[in-house]
Design an enzyme around this catalytic site. Sequence first.
Site, mmCIF file in Angstrom:
data_model
loop_
_atom_site.group_PDB
_atom_site.id
_atom_site.type_symbol
_atom_site.label_atom_id
_atom_site.label_comp_id
_atom_site.label_asym_id
_atom_site.label_seq_id
_atom_site.Cartn_x
_atom_site.Cartn_y
_atom_site.Cartn_z
ATOM 1 N N TYR A 169 13.409 -39.451 -25.119
ATOM 2 C CA TYR A 169 14.359 -40.368 -24.487
ATOM 3 C C TYR A 169 15.451 -39.613 -23.726
ATOM 4 C CZ TYR A 169 17.918 -43.883 -23.934
ATOM 5 O OH TYR A 169 18.835 -44.737 -23.386
ATOM 6 N N TRP A 171 18.247 -39.443 -19.921
ATOM 7 C CA TRP A 171 18.641 -39.798 -18.559
ATOM 8 C C TRP A 171 18.272 -38.751 -17.543
ATOM 9 C CZ3 TRP A 171 21.390 -43.605 -15.661
ATOM 10 C CH2 TRP A 171 21.401 -44.853 -16.307
HETATM 11 N N1 LIG Z 1 28.264 -41.987 -29.991
HETATM 12 C C1 LIG Z 1 27.512 -42.500 -29.017
HETATM 13 N N2 LIG Z 1 26.300 -41.988 -28.766
HETATM 14 C C2 LIG Z 1 25.547 -42.472 -27.773
HETATM 15 C C3 LIG Z 1 26.002 -43.553 -26.983
HETATM 16 C C4 LIG Z 1 27.275 -44.105 -27.271
HETATM 17 O O1 LIG Z 1 27.715 -45.077 -26.638
HETATM 18 N N3 LIG Z 1 28.010 -43.540 -28.275
HETATM 19 N N4 LIG Z 1 25.220 -44.018 -25.963
HETATM 20 C C5 LIG Z 1 23.780 -43.829 -26.059
HETATM 21 C C6 LIG Z 1 23.146 -44.130 -24.767
HETATM 22 S S1 LIG Z 1 23.332 -45.725 -24.187
HETATM 23 C C7 LIG Z 1 22.383 -43.241 -24.104
HETATM 24 S S2 LIG Z 1 21.562 -43.762 -22.696
HETATM 25 C C8 LIG Z 1 22.186 -41.852 -24.606
HETATM 26 C C9 LIG Z 1 22.149 -40.807 -23.486
HETATM 27 O O2 LIG Z 1 21.559 -39.655 -23.916
HETATM 28 P P1 LIG Z 1 20.819 -38.668 -22.897
HETATM 29 O O3 LIG Z 1 20.125 -39.432 -21.845
HETATM 30 O O4 LIG Z 1 20.009 -37.731 -23.708
HETATM 31 O O5 LIG Z 1 22.068 -37.912 -22.267
HETATM 32 P P2 LIG Z 1 22.176 -36.986 -20.976
HETATM 33 O O6 LIG Z 1 23.401 -36.186 -21.195
HETATM 34 O O7 LIG Z 1 22.105 -37.796 -19.749
HETATM 35 O O8 LIG Z 1 20.926 -36.001 -21.099
HETATM 36 C C10 LIG Z 1 19.983 -35.824 -20.094
HETATM 37 C C11 LIG Z 1 19.479 -34.391 -20.154
HETATM 38 O O9 LIG Z 1 18.372 -34.270 -19.260
HETATM 39 C C12 LIG Z 1 18.521 -33.072 -18.486
HETATM 40 N N5 LIG Z 1 17.771 -33.242 -17.228
HETATM 41 C C13 LIG Z 1 18.186 -33.827 -16.083
HETATM 42 N N6 LIG Z 1 17.216 -33.765 -15.141
HETATM 43 C C14 LIG Z 1 16.165 -33.137 -15.705
HETATM 44 C C15 LIG Z 1 14.875 -32.770 -15.220
HETATM 45 O O10 LIG Z 1 14.491 -33.026 -14.092
HETATM 46 N N7 LIG Z 1 14.048 -32.107 -16.089
HETATM 47 C C16 LIG Z 1 14.431 -31.794 -17.355
HETATM 48 N N8 LIG Z 1 13.537 -31.163 -18.134
HETATM 49 N N9 LIG Z 1 15.656 -32.133 -17.832
HETATM 50 C C17 LIG Z 1 16.504 -32.788 -17.017
HETATM 51 C C18 LIG Z 1 20.016 -32.927 -18.311
HETATM 52 O O11 LIG Z 1 20.358 -31.597 -17.967
HETATM 53 C C19 LIG Z 1 20.518 -33.375 -19.693
HETATM 54 O O12 LIG Z 1 20.588 -32.294 -20.587
HETATM 55 O O13 LIG Z 1 23.250 -41.519 -25.514
HETATM 56 C C20 LIG Z 1 23.364 -42.451 -26.575
HETATM 57 N N10 LIG Z 1 24.324 -41.934 -27.541
HETATM 58 N N1 LIG Z 2 30.483 -42.855 -15.769
HETATM 59 C C1 LIG Z 2 29.470 -43.217 -16.579
HETATM 60 N N2 LIG Z 2 28.803 -44.372 -16.339
HETATM 61 C C2 LIG Z 2 27.807 -44.759 -17.193
HETATM 62 C C3 LIG Z 2 27.376 -43.947 -18.253
HETATM 63 C C4 LIG Z 2 28.087 -42.729 -18.474
HETATM 64 O O1 LIG Z 2 27.792 -41.973 -19.412
HETATM 65 N N3 LIG Z 2 29.116 -42.402 -17.619
HETATM 66 N N4 LIG Z 2 26.309 -44.339 -19.030
HETATM 67 C C5 LIG Z 2 25.399 -45.361 -18.508
HETATM 68 C C6 LIG Z 2 24.570 -45.917 -19.590
HETATM 69 S S1 LIG Z 2 23.162 -45.071 -20.061
HETATM 70 C C7 LIG Z 2 24.850 -47.078 -20.188
HETATM 71 S S2 LIG Z 2 23.852 -47.641 -21.457
HETATM 72 C C8 LIG Z 2 26.003 -47.883 -19.784
HETATM 73 C C9 LIG Z 2 26.832 -48.268 -21.002
HETATM 74 O O2 LIG Z 2 27.587 -49.397 -20.759
HETATM 75 P P1 LIG Z 2 28.438 -49.995 -21.966
HETATM 76 O O3 LIG Z 2 27.661 -49.958 -23.212
HETATM 77 O O4 LIG Z 2 28.990 -51.301 -21.562
HETATM 78 O O5 LIG Z 2 29.587 -48.897 -22.055
HETATM 79 P P2 LIG Z 2 30.531 -48.430 -23.276
HETATM 80 O O6 LIG Z 2 31.501 -47.512 -22.655
HETATM 81 O O7 LIG Z 2 29.754 -47.947 -24.431
HETATM 82 O O8 LIG Z 2 31.241 -49.747 -23.758
HETATM 83 C C10 LIG Z 2 31.963 -50.593 -22.871
HETATM 84 C C11 LIG Z 2 33.259 -51.009 -23.476
HETATM 85 O O9 LIG Z 2 33.011 -51.663 -24.715
HETATM 86 C C12 LIG Z 2 34.130 -51.416 -25.522
HETATM 87 N N5 LIG Z 2 33.841 -51.723 -26.932
HETATM 88 C C13 LIG Z 2 33.302 -50.919 -27.871
HETATM 89 N N6 LIG Z 2 33.249 -51.566 -29.053
HETATM 90 C C14 LIG Z 2 33.771 -52.795 -28.846
HETATM 91 C C15 LIG Z 2 33.994 -53.941 -29.686
HETATM 92 O O10 LIG Z 2 33.709 -53.957 -30.881
HETATM 93 N N7 LIG Z 2 34.539 -55.038 -29.081
HETATM 94 C C16 LIG Z 2 34.868 -55.070 -27.763
HETATM 95 N N8 LIG Z 2 35.388 -56.185 -27.278
HETATM 96 N N9 LIG Z 2 34.689 -54.003 -26.969
HETATM 97 C C17 LIG Z 2 34.133 -52.887 -27.503
HETATM 98 C C18 LIG Z 2 34.457 -49.969 -25.256
HETATM 99 O O11 LIG Z 2 35.803 -49.710 -25.605
HETATM 100 C C19 LIG Z 2 34.191 -49.834 -23.773
HETATM 101 O O12 LIG Z 2 35.358 -49.929 -23.007
HETATM 102 O O13 LIG Z 2 26.852 -47.183 -18.899
HETATM 103 C C20 LIG Z 2 26.185 -46.483 -17.860
HETATM 104 N N10 LIG Z 2 27.190 -45.953 -16.949
HETATM 105 MO MO LIG Z 3 22.372 -45.917 -22.074
#
Ligand SMILES: Nc1nc2c(c(=O)[nH]1)N[C@H]1C(S)=C(S)[C@@H](COP(=O)(O)OP(=O)(O)OC[C@H]3O[C@@H](n4cnc5c(=O)[nH]c(N)nc54)[C@H](O)[C@@H]3O)O[C@H]1N2
Ligand SMILES: Nc1nc2c(c(=O)[nH]1)N[C@H]1C(S)=C(S)[C@@H](COP(=O)(O)OP(=O)(O)OC[C@H]3O[C@@H](n4cnc5c(=O)[nH]c(N)nc54)[C@H](O)[C@@H]3O)O[C@H]1N2
Ligand SMILES: [Mo]
Length: 842
Positions: A169, A171
């Site tokens: 999994y 990005w």
């Molecule tokens: N505490 C907490 N944890 C969370 C979340 C949260 O809200 N709170 N959010 C969750 C969510 S929604 C998500 S989506 C995940 C995100 O988790 P990830 O998607 O694992 O996070 P990224 O940092 O985007 O990692 C992408 C990696 O892919 C590598 N990469 C980019 N391009 C390529 C390529 O072409 N080839 C290869 N081999 N590698 C490449 C980048 O260098 C990077 O190291 O985290 C989750 N974890």
């Molecule tokens: N710049 C930037 N953009 C991104 C990403 C990134 O890493 N960086 N990640 C991308 C990805 S993979 C995803 S999945 C999306 C994530 O999109 P979201 O999941 O919507 O993003 P979060 O920042 O986890 O949460 C949004 C808001 O929810 C609030 N929140 C957390 N817990 C609670 C709660 O219990 N109640 C309420 N009311 N609010 C709460 C947080 O404070 C935050 O401001 O964003 C995408 N866009």
């Molecule tokens: Mo995500």
Amino acid sequence: MSISRRSVLKASALFALVPLAPKLLSANEASMSEHADKMGKVMSKASEMKYVTSLVENGEVVTGAHWGILKATIKHGKIVSSNGLNTSKEKIKNPLQTVVADQVYAKSRIKHPMVRKSYLKDPHNSKPELRGKDEWVRVSYKKAIELIANAVKETREKKGPQAIFAGSYGWKSSGNMHNCVVLLQRYMSMGGGFTGITADYSTGAAQVMLPHVVGTLEVYNQQTVFPVVMENSKVIVIWGANPMVTLRIAYSVTEGSGLEFFNNLKKSDKKIILIDPIKSDTVQFLMDRKNSQWIAPIPNTDVAMMLGIMHTMYTTGKYDKKFLDNYTTGFDKFLDYMLGKTDGVVKDTKWASSICGVDEATMKDLAKTMFENRTMIMAGWGMQRAQHGEQPHWMLVTLASMIGQIGLPGGGFGFSYHYANGGNPTAKAAVIGGMNVGKATSGGAAWLQKASSVNIPVSKIADCLANPGKVIDANGGKVKYPDIDLIYWVGGNTIGHHQNINNYLKVWQKPSHIIVHDAFWTASTRHADIVMPTTTSYERDDISMSGDYSNLNIVPMKALVKRQYEAKDDYEIFSDLAEKAGFYKEYTEGKTPREWIEQFYNTALKSGKPQGISMPDFKTFWDKNMPITFEVPEEDKTYVRYSDFRDDPILNSLGTPSGKIEIYSEVVAKMNYDDCRGYPSWFEPVEWLGMKNKPAEFHLLSPHPELRLHSQLANTSLRDKYAVSDREPIWIHEEDAKAKGIKNGDIVRVFNARGEVLAGAVVGKHVRKGVLKLSEGAWYNPDSKGLCKNGCANVLTLDISTSKLANGNCPNTALVNIEKYKGKVEKVDIFEEPKNMRDFRI
Ligand SMILES: Nc1nc2c(c(=O)[nH]1)N[C@H]1C(S)=C(S)[C@@H](COP(=O)(O)OP(=O)(O)OC[C@H]3O[C@@H](n4cnc5c(=O)[nH]c(N)nc54)[C@H](O)[C@@H]3O)O[C@H]1N2
Ligand SMILES: Nc1nc2c(c(=O)[nH]1)N[C@H]1C(S)=C(S)[C@@H](COP(=O)(O)OP(=O)(O)OC[C@H]3O[C@@H](n4cnc5c(=O)[nH]c(N)nc54)[C@H](O)[C@@H]3O)O[C@H]1N2
Ligand SMILES: [Mo]
């Protein structure tokens, strides 16, 4: 030379190695990479292909990334600057677009194939407990390919395809050709199968729950479009969403329209209500105007707050009974719960206030305001990334049903306005093709034809590694964990994105083989056995659509510079592995990346023709180096989600068993789970501020970072803008800080029973009292005692399921303590190459 002779040679030579001076590794980059290229030419089948067609020495090149369509300036073959294409002064700036060069030339780049010393010595007795601590040994590309091929072959033969985890999994980069996760799974499925994943971390709870409620995923669907909202909505409720930050990226390539929309919303006279325990960048941005209101509930209690609002609607008669009768089922059963007939607890504002910490008058006011005005509820996903995360969005659909504006212009709910420009009208586009997982080349059994043989819920990876054979409940069915012995990860940073890292690292020792490709020395690569250096998307040609819902453009993604060091495309690596496994021809279909790109483009060209969409031929498009922008038909500018359902709920029924919005779901009720009922309801989380005998004092939220994409871009100059005392910033309320003797800029220790991290204190009023904000994605960087000195939030989070229904991840359910750090502060060194590297090429 046979492999076994090599191993003998290797084992005897290993301990006579001299440490590889970091200088040597980074010296003379150009000649070294040329040297590697020449070596590659002799040694790798795939290297016979031409990977990058042509490069600009001096000039501007257009490419794309999650953070937008980019224009990079190249001087003497080096990237000197980057920006959004056509970024005008009026446009909202996206800082993520400016650091292309920082990425390509980062100190943390992996330069060569590297193998963990004990693994190289003996893959069958490799001391897995040394992962993350062992020395690294540089090997030739050919040697690395051999090691990987052997590990995969042996695991599949001895333990079966399900012993290989390739769910991988993450990005990864944008681009339909170099989609590394698909490339990995293509290799694995052609070879005979693997264990994959279901769902994602983003919407783990909502995307499994909502099909029971409205018949679609909802979280990844087009929204009622921006022009309709601008014209019709009077009240906008932004519930737990941070669009000014999260709209800086898209899964394909963002076209930036979402940021513009919220900027326009700011200038409008609509009432904007923001509900978030954190005064996020969006709250700060939108509070800076008249007619905005910020409400900060206690984390994880929104469901109770919604019940308080709905109870008010019901008792004041300000709700739409007709809508409930015609378009929903099961409101009566929900009502019994809300009125306390099922459990003796009336869910009125008094009850709600005692849980969510929002005063009764505010909830009563919200009930009236939302019912009496055309209201669009835009919800983010952070609140479903918590225990019982199935409930908030289900409850919001129920609340919107009581308001009765679903399917009306500017009314109802939208669960993707904060993501990938949901709401930007869909263009009449010709959509390009992309890489696929292919078909099994051997075995022949029907299940092998599928991309993967077994799938586990994505967030159960640690549980699965620890408990092979365990059977878990999942959405009414059962999933049996396979016995994983090989992990292959590309395009993700799992030692960082997964919860409770200390626990994860323990079970991470179980598999015999761990292989990771990345361009950078992330924590995940550092905990692998074999590490392959890959190109960034700026060192290869590719192609993408932009705008996940709008399909507005086809974006050429041209290589900006040549491959750095010994980096290879994932495609080249998997092509060579396919060669070893005997299916090179099937894997590559004999095509270079450029030929695949042309094929993907031609898919669009062909499908566009009968629709009257005219596009230039591929060569013209590629040479022109500019995106193709499609027209948006007038009718798409008036799209209202659920208007057809509202017009005729029989003919346009929903995909639920009843065809209506299911406030009560018979299907869910029959699952008979103790952690998810047949109707949306309040459950107390295992850790929250209102509990008795709290295990720790503060609620930690770990939302998505402002100036990164998760962990990506952490190794760029953007970090200078947010790091506090060289650590991840943690937001703390000034009264809490005072009580703890913490000052702005202090290094603090944040800890609980699961682990401890250091962070840099940001003291102010930007969080509700009792709440701390530490964004996800700081690179995990343990010090000599195992404390993360950089501030990775997932050291502190809980690795449990949202419920038996969705098995989603729960990082936002976590209590922690905080104190001023008095111990010895070690330097953050995760953005440099590992120190313990040796050179050993065969
Ligand atoms: N505490 C907490 N944890 C969370 C979340 C949260 O809200 N709170 N959010 C969750 C969510 S929604 C998500 S989506 C995940 C995100 O988790 P990830 O998607 O694992 O996070 P990224 O940092 O985007 O990692 C992408 C990696 O892919 C590598 N990469 C980019 N391009 C390529 C390529 O072409 N080839 C290869 N081999 N590698 C490449 C980048 O260098 C990077 O190291 O985290 C989750 N974890
Ligand atoms: N710049 C930037 N953009 C991104 C990403 C990134 O890493 N960086 N990640 C991308 C990805 S993979 C995803 S999945 C999306 C994530 O999109 P979201 O999941 O919507 O993003 P979060 O920042 O986890 O949460 C949004 C808001 O929810 C609030 N929140 C957390 N817990 C609670 C709660 O219990 N109640 C309420 N009311 N609010 C709460 C947080 O404070 C935050 O401001 O964003 C995408 N866009
Ligand atoms: Mo995500």
